[in-house]
Scaffold this active site. Structure first.
Site: not given
Length: 257
Positions: A169, A56
């Site tokens: 994250h 990603h």
């Protein structure tokens, strides 16, 4: 002695993990080059290798610019397109990144993406798991199936409980709000939620977590828990009572939470 990993904030809620050792530094999932370059320059470090968990853009977007500073090895999953990759990794590989005195086992953990890998160092007790396992949650199923992600998470959960988890994250507060909605009477979840709210109010990072903490309070690692299964059947009456069905219901629930 190997220094502990340092979180480099990027974008809105990403963490790029830096592993300094002496004057060298390995980075994990550099989605943006600028904060990595600033970290290296501020600490007078030389980039020695790059580790990539999946393809990603917020994990690979800074690779090519970092390589302009000088060629270094780029380790990434064999089954995904990774810019600048010099060594393609598959499940069971062992890597010893340049500049460190540690080795990492490569674990295939498909689900978020089909080729997603994690890096686990038994000696250090560190796990870099990208977007597979989060503190209090897990990644979305962008490419894989619920069965794949459930198996991947159970594989990670089987590692030693004191393993420190460096995910990519800052999603912990939102994840624990969901965990509390699923298990409103679970005191371990509620206590952890209070701790995390206090950390975020103080603008402090909530990572690393440990696998023991995740096994105790992350609903995605506990789809065999009877209370969680009951909550999922109340949410989706057609949900089965096996762990994969419960996991799939949890993931759909979280996607719309």
């Amino acid at each position: 002695m190997q220094s502990s990993p340092t979180a480099i904030p990027a974008f809105r809620d990403n963490y790029i993990w830096a592993l300094p050792h002496g004057r060298h530094c390995v980075v994990v999932d550099p989605g943006d080059a600028a904060p990595v370059e600033a970290f290296l320059d501020d600490n007078q470090l030389s980039l020695s290798a790059i580790l990539i968990t999946h393809h990603h853009p917020d994990h690979v977007g800074g690779i090519l610019r970092l390589l302009e500073r000088g060629a270094v090895p780029v380790y990434g999953p064999a089954d995904e397109i990774i810019p600048g990759r010099t060594r393609a990794l598959v499940d069971g590989d062992t890597v010893e990144p340049e500049g460190l005195d540690l080795s990492f086992q490569v674990l295939a953990v498909p689900g978020h993406t089909l080729g997603h890998i994690a890096f686990y160092s038994p000696d250090a007790g560190w796990l870099f798991c990208g977007d597979t396992l989060f503190a209090g949650g897990c990644g979305r199923l962008f490419e894989g199936t619920a069965a794949q992600m459930h198996a991947s998470l159970q594989r990670l959960a089987a590692l030693p409980g004191d393993t420190r988890v460096f995910c990519a994250h800052e999603y912990t507060q939102a994840n624990l709000a969901f965990a509390a909605a699923v298990s409103p009477d679970d005191q371990a979840v509620l206590a952890r939620q209070r701790q995390v709210i206090a950390l975020r109010e103080a603008d402090r990072i909530t990572l690393p977590t440990t696998l023991a903490e995740e096994r105790a309070s992350n609903p995605f690692l506990r789809p065999d828990n009877p209370a969680i299964q009951t909550a999922c059947r109340q949410r989706e009456p057609q949900s089965g009572d096996n762990p994969v069905d419960t996991f799939a219901t949890l993931r759909r629930w979280k996607d719309n939470f």
